[in-house]
Motif scaffolding. Sequence first.
Motif, PDB file in Angstrom:
ATOM      1  N   ARG A 106      -7.626 -23.628  16.467  1.00  0.00           N
ATOM      2  CA  ARG A 106      -6.252 -22.928  16.757  1.00  0.00           C
ATOM      3  C   ARG A 106      -6.691 -21.858  17.525  1.00  0.00           C
ATOM      4  O   ARG A 106      -7.592 -21.181  17.708  1.00  0.00           O
ATOM      5  N   PHE A 107      -5.882 -21.744  18.861  1.00  0.00           N
ATOM      6  CA  PHE A 107      -6.098 -20.915  20.067  1.00  0.00           C
ATOM      7  C   PHE A 107      -5.255 -19.716  19.974  1.00  0.00           C
ATOM      8  O   PHE A 107      -4.012 -19.657  19.703  1.00  0.00           O
ATOM      9  N   ILE A 108      -5.916 -18.647  20.145  1.00  0.00           N
ATOM     10  CA  ILE A 108      -5.014 -17.347  20.349  1.00  0.00           C
ATOM     11  C   ILE A 108      -5.315 -16.773  21.705  1.00  0.00           C
ATOM     12  O   ILE A 108      -6.656 -16.160  21.787  1.00  0.00           O
ATOM     13  N   PHE A 109      -4.483 -16.495  22.355  1.00  0.00           N
ATOM     14  CA  PHE A 109      -4.753 -15.733  24.140  1.00  0.00           C
ATOM     15  C   PHE A 109      -4.207 -14.378  23.778  1.00  0.00           C
ATOM     16  O   PHE A 109      -2.947 -14.280  23.594  1.00  0.00           O
ATOM     17  N   THR A 110      -4.827 -13.280  24.047  1.00  0.00           N
ATOM     18  CA  THR A 110      -4.404 -11.941  24.261  1.00  0.00           C
ATOM     19  C   THR A 110      -4.505 -11.558  25.879  1.00  0.00           C
ATOM     20  O   THR A 110      -5.038 -12.103  26.512  1.00  0.00           O
ATOM     21  N   GLU A 111      -4.046 -10.399  26.093  1.00  0.00           N
ATOM     22  CA  GLU A 111      -4.011  -9.763  27.315  1.00  0.00           C
ATOM     23  C   GLU A 111      -4.404  -8.445  27.278  1.00  0.00           C
ATOM     24  O   GLU A 111      -3.864  -7.511  26.466  1.00  0.00           O
ATOM     25  N   GLY A 112      -5.259  -7.736  28.300  1.00  0.00           N
ATOM     26  CA  GLY A 112      -5.489  -6.602  28.185  1.00  0.00           C
ATOM     27  C   GLY A 112      -6.683  -5.908  27.225  1.00  0.00           C
ATOM     28  O   GLY A 112      -7.167  -4.885  27.427  1.00  0.00           O
ATOM     29  N   LEU A 113      -7.365  -7.012  26.542  1.00  0.00           N
ATOM     30  CA  LEU A 113      -8.323  -6.538  25.477  1.00  0.00           C
ATOM     31  C   LEU A 113      -9.887  -6.938  26.230  1.00  0.00           C
ATOM     32  O   LEU A 113     -10.700  -6.202  25.633  1.00  0.00           O
ATOM     33  N   GLY A 114      -9.706  -7.565  27.191  1.00  0.00           N
ATOM     34  CA  GLY A 114     -11.192  -7.832  27.599  1.00  0.00           C
ATOM     35  C   GLY A 114     -12.139  -8.782  26.880  1.00  0.00           C
ATOM     36  O   GLY A 114     -11.620  -9.213  25.957  1.00  0.00           O
ATOM     37  N   HIS A 115     -13.454  -8.680  27.109  1.00  0.00           N
ATOM     38  CA  HIS A 115     -14.486  -9.299  26.309  1.00  0.00           C
ATOM     39  C   HIS A 115     -14.891  -8.391  25.067  1.00  0.00           C
ATOM     40  O   HIS A 115     -15.226  -8.988  24.335  1.00  0.00           O
ATOM     41  N   SER A 116     -14.845  -7.041  25.104  1.00  0.00           N
ATOM     42  CA  SER A 116     -15.201  -6.561  23.739  1.00  0.00           C
ATOM     43  C   SER A 116     -14.381  -5.864  22.873  1.00  0.00           C
ATOM     44  O   SER A 116     -14.268  -5.617  21.613  1.00  0.00           O
ATOM     45  N   LYS A 117     -12.924  -5.511  23.494  1.00  0.00           N
ATOM     46  CA  LYS A 117     -12.053  -4.688  22.613  1.00  0.00           C
ATOM     47  C   LYS A 117     -11.569  -5.886  21.619  1.00  0.00           C
ATOM     48  O   LYS A 117     -10.743  -5.478  20.551  1.00  0.00           O
ATOM     49  N   ILE A 118     -11.508  -7.210  22.004  1.00  0.00           N
ATOM     50  CA  ILE A 118     -10.706  -7.968  21.320  1.00  0.00           C
ATOM     51  C   ILE A 118     -11.318  -8.241  19.808  1.00  0.00           C
ATOM     52  O   ILE A 118     -10.448  -8.629  19.006  1.00  0.00           O
ATOM     53  N   TYR A 119     -12.348  -7.892  19.672  1.00  0.00           N
ATOM     54  CA  TYR A 119     -12.779  -7.929  18.170  1.00  0.00           C
ATOM     55  C   TYR A 119     -12.822  -6.797  17.346  1.00  0.00           C
ATOM     56  O   TYR A 119     -12.895  -6.605  16.191  1.00  0.00           O
ATOM     57  N   ARG A 120     -11.852  -5.553  17.939  1.00  0.00           N
ATOM     58  CA  ARG A 120     -11.650  -4.622  17.400  1.00  0.00           C
ATOM     59  C   ARG A 120     -10.095  -4.203  17.337  1.00  0.00           C
ATOM     60  O   ARG A 120      -9.492  -3.301  16.550  1.00  0.00           O
ATOM     61  N   ASP A 121      -9.266  -5.300  18.009  1.00  0.00           N
ATOM     62  CA  ASP A 121      -7.832  -5.029  18.024  1.00  0.00           C
ATOM     63  C   ASP A 121      -7.217  -5.187  16.577  1.00  0.00           C
ATOM     64  O   ASP A 121      -7.430  -6.247  15.988  1.00  0.00           O
ATOM     65  N   PRO A 122      -6.151  -4.152  16.249  1.00  0.00           N
ATOM     66  CA  PRO A 122      -5.805  -4.221  14.792  1.00  0.00           C
ATOM     67  C   PRO A 122      -4.961  -5.667  14.690  1.00  0.00           C
ATOM     68  O   PRO A 122      -4.959  -6.182  13.441  1.00  0.00           O
ATOM     69  N   VAL A 123      -4.226  -5.981  15.648  1.00  0.00           N
ATOM     70  CA  VAL A 123      -3.266  -7.298  15.603  1.00  0.00           C
ATOM     71  C   VAL A 123      -4.090  -8.616  15.545  1.00  0.00           C
ATOM     72  O   VAL A 123      -3.850  -9.326  14.804  1.00  0.00           O
ATOM     73  N   VAL A 124      -5.354  -8.245  16.254  1.00  0.00           N
ATOM     74  CA  VAL A 124      -6.251  -9.702  16.275  1.00  0.00           C
ATOM     75  C   VAL A 124      -6.792  -9.774  14.768  1.00  0.00           C
ATOM     76  O   VAL A 124      -7.046 -11.019  14.256  1.00  0.00           O
ATOM     77  N   LEU A 125      -7.178  -8.408  14.333  1.00  0.00           N
ATOM     78  CA  LEU A 125      -7.935  -8.593  13.020  1.00  0.00           C
ATOM     79  C   LEU A 125      -6.937  -9.012  12.141  1.00  0.00           C
ATOM     80  O   LEU A 125      -7.591  -9.384  10.957  1.00  0.00           O
ATOM     81  N   GLU A 126      -5.837  -8.782  12.115  1.00  0.00           N
ATOM     82  CA  GLU A 126      -4.798  -9.020  10.877  1.00  0.00           C
ATOM     83  C   GLU A 126      -4.715 -10.625  11.037  1.00  0.00           C
ATOM     84  O   GLU A 126      -4.763 -11.326  10.069  1.00  0.00           O
ATOM     85  N   LYS A 127      -4.924 -11.500  12.219  1.00  0.00           N
ATOM     86  CA  LYS A 127      -5.023 -12.897  12.286  1.00  0.00           C
ATOM     87  C   LYS A 127      -6.235 -13.331  11.681  1.00  0.00           C
ATOM     88  O   LYS A 127      -6.059 -14.288  11.245  1.00  0.00           O
ATOM     89  N   VAL A 128      -7.159 -12.624  11.956  1.00  0.00           N
ATOM     90  CA  VAL A 128      -8.440 -13.223  11.462  1.00  0.00           C
ATOM     91  C   VAL A 128      -8.528 -13.091   9.941  1.00  0.00           C
ATOM     92  O   VAL A 128      -8.994 -14.123   9.141  1.00  0.00           O
ATOM     93  N   ALA A 129      -8.020 -11.968   9.475  1.00  0.00           N
ATOM     94  CA  ALA A 129      -7.949 -11.919   7.801  1.00  0.00           C
ATOM     95  C   ALA A 129      -7.048 -12.905   7.314  1.00  0.00           C
ATOM     96  O   ALA A 129      -7.459 -13.566   6.381  1.00  0.00           O
ATOM     97  N   GLY A 130      -5.921 -13.084   7.836  1.00  0.00           N
ATOM     98  CA  GLY A 130      -5.102 -14.389   7.463  1.00  0.00           C
ATOM     99  C   GLY A 130      -5.812 -15.753   7.699  1.00  0.00           C
ATOM    100  O   GLY A 130      -5.494 -16.553   6.551  1.00  0.00           O
ATOM    101  N   PHE A 131      -6.516 -15.868   8.428  1.00  0.00           N
ATOM    102  CA  PHE A 131      -7.234 -17.246   8.848  1.00  0.00           C
ATOM    103  C   PHE A 131      -8.379 -17.424   7.639  1.00  0.00           C
ATOM    104  O   PHE A 131      -8.597 -18.458   6.992  1.00  0.00           O
ATOM    105  N   LEU A 132      -9.100 -16.395   7.260  1.00  0.00           N
ATOM    106  CA  LEU A 132     -10.353 -16.352   6.391  1.00  0.00           C
ATOM    107  C   LEU A 132      -9.757 -16.553   5.077  1.00  0.00           C
ATOM    108  O   LEU A 132     -10.356 -16.526   4.078  1.00  0.00           O
TER     109      LEU A 132
END
Length: 280
Positions: A254-280
């Motif tokens: 499953r792919f999720i594409f974000t904008e404006g987070l670059g290479h490092s902010k992507i694993y700190r973004d609250p919205v992204v982490l919420e999706k990670v939590a749901g996946f795990l």
Amino acid sequence: MKLQNFIKELYKTRIRLLALVSKKRAGNNAFRLFCTPLGKAGYALSPLLQSAEQLSLFYRQQHLKGYRWNKGGTRKLLIAHGFRSHVQRFEHLVPLLIEKGYEITAFDAPAHGRSGGKQINAVDYMQLVTGLTEQYGPFDSYIGHSFGGLAVALAVSEQPRNASVKMVLFAPAADTTGLAATFLQQMAITDPEIRQHFFNNVSRLSGKDLSWFTIKRCLPQLNSTVLWIHDKDDRITPVAEAYEIQELAPPQIRFIFTEGLGHSKIYRDPVVLEKVAGFL
């Protein structure tokens, strides 16, 4: 000029001078540089890291430092950081993962963080993930960022029964051939003979060519459920690599594409982490 760029300029000069004497030495030197995290980032132990079980491992004559939280959790998970990174940059994931019931293991890779060593390559990192799985696993889930994402995908694809494994890949370095091409371009290495000696190191270390170390190559063996998160503005691992694999329509990813987070902010973004939590 940043220290990393200054060091690269010095190496460019060194490789150019070596080429006058031996193109083989120049190619070998370039490969060593490709595997060297310039400007190794260390860190002091934060309260969360201090609260972890402190782990030590000797791997290929290098002393590696690691951490484990929530020992005895209902499930197990391994975190693999990226190139020129370390465990501390992912400690914010620990409370979330403990809440999900995971026992969490994470090591600074060779030549990174508080671990020893000067170099690392895809062979070493893949085999390290395999070794950690044997010693501290088996892991139900993995989280990998960038180079760590590649190492995780390569290692898990070699596991005979990996369909039950979950993986979160943050901007994985999916195409090492592309990374090598970018590096050679940055170092202004255009001589075919020097480039061939560069690539010969991969064959010498692994018995395989560089194209073997790609996520695309291991897709047929990778039956795990994968959450692949990539930013469209990533300048380190281009999103084009993710698009290429998405076009193959692998059902397990499953792919999720974000904008404006670059290479490092992507694993700190609250919205992204919420999706990670749901996946795990």
